[in-house]
Design a protein around this motif. Structure first.
Motif: not given
Length: 340
Positions: A119-120, A138-141, A190-194
């Motif tokens: 996420p960062d 692989v990444t997740w979330h 990126d996650t929380e901003n979106a």
């Protein structure tokens, strides 16, 4: 010319030919069966030999532990050997402390594929480094657009914008289209901003009678986050709802509302047990059911396939609906199965 009697038609030459033909067919069948069995056993052996590494900063956060349960349980189901490493803090996002632990694991064990929590964007260079060393990653979330992270083979997680949209609709409908909403994030990423952006856009489009306050960072330390939420309530007596985009937000806001003596419609993230209990008790209204367990199980599947030379889709999005008190039972059962 002598006629061939029926008995002679099956004479020694013809009988030998039939026997040889039958023996050949039997041998061919046995060979085929042996090949099939060897292929099957090779697949099983290959799966049994798959070693996967999971790298996650802030490893002992309750939400992250739920993710790890999904990954490890799927590994067990598939017969893989899997390890989790990362900074053991539950409140401090520390990538520099996590990477040496990952490197130490790589030095002592041969891994076939690696999952890196992404996420960062600060972690992206490490993903690219591992990919250059030959590891499928692989990444997740989060779902970075394909090609934006060099070497990343696949990503799975919730549809982030959809999560923010669903939270906005839940709050907007509950408020009847009028009121003021406080919006907090654990941190800027990126996650929380979106998610926050999608929340704001949906409120503006569907509920013009609702005001959303400027976004505040609540952080990951519980007492500090709650104190910040109390300050927001005290400074904004018109606040009637709150949405927090991080896993502890429901606890943050329910504690703040109790201390401030306010009735607040609270929606937060993640179906960890403490959050389900708060919704069940009525202290919070709803949870965006991020597919934490499901996406993490998907990581094990994707990594295992890549480790065995299979092709996987790059994007693997999963739904994230808002659940309220009437929807909790399946999530309690999921936590029970994960030992959470």
């Amino acid at each position: 010319m002598k006629a061939i009697a029926p008995a002679e038609a099956g004479g020694p030459r013809e009988v030998r030919h039939d026997i040889n033909l039958k023996n050949g067919l039997i041998r061919a069948t046995l060979v085929a069966a042996t090949v099939a069995a060897s292929i099957g056993s090779a697949g099983v052996a290959q799966a049994a030999d798959v070693h996967l590494l999971w790298v996650q900063a802030m490893k002992d956060h309750p939400v992250h532990r739920l993710m790890q349960a999904g990954f490890l349980n799927k590994c067990k189901e598939l017969g893989y050997t899997c390890e989790v490493v990362g900074d053991p803090s539950a409140t401090n996002w520390d990538i520099p402390a996590t990477l040496p632990l990952a490197e130490a694991a790589l030095a002592r064990t041969k891994y076939d594929a690696i999952g890196v929590y992404g996420p960062d964007p600060a972690i992206y260079s490490y993903i690219s480094k591992l990919a250059k060393e030959g590891f499928p990653i692989v990444t997740w979330h989060v779902l970075p657009p394909e090609g934006t992270v060099n070497g990343l083979k696949a990503a799975t997680g919730e549809n982030i914008a959809e999560a923010g949209t669903n939270a906005a609709i839940a709050i907007g409908d509950k408020l009847g289209g009028k009121g003021t909403v406080a919006l907090t994030q654990g941190a800027s990423n990126d996650t929380e901003n979106a998610m926050s952006d999608a929340f704001r856009k949906t409120i503006a489009a569907k509920y013009p009678g609702i005001k959303v306050l400027d976004t505040q960072m609540e952080g990951f330390e519980p007492s500090a986050a709650e104190a910040k939420a109390v300050a927001i309530l005290q400074g904004n007596p018109d606040v009637t709802a709150a949405f927090g985009t991080t896993g502890n937000s429901i606890q943050t806001w329910s504690g703040a509302a109790r201390k401030a003596g306010r009735d607040v419609v609270i929606v937060g993230m993640d179906y960890i047990r403490q959050n389900l209990d708060l919704v069940k008790s009525g202290a919070a209204y709803g949870i965006v059911a991020q597919p934490l367990y499901e996406e993490s199980a998907k990581v094990a599947e994707l990594l295992g396939d890549l480790a065995q030379g299979k092709t996987v889709p790059y994007l693997n999005p999963l739904p994230a609906k808002v659940i309220t008190a009437a929807d909790l039972d399946p999530y309690y059962k999921m936590l029970d199965s994960a030992g959470q």
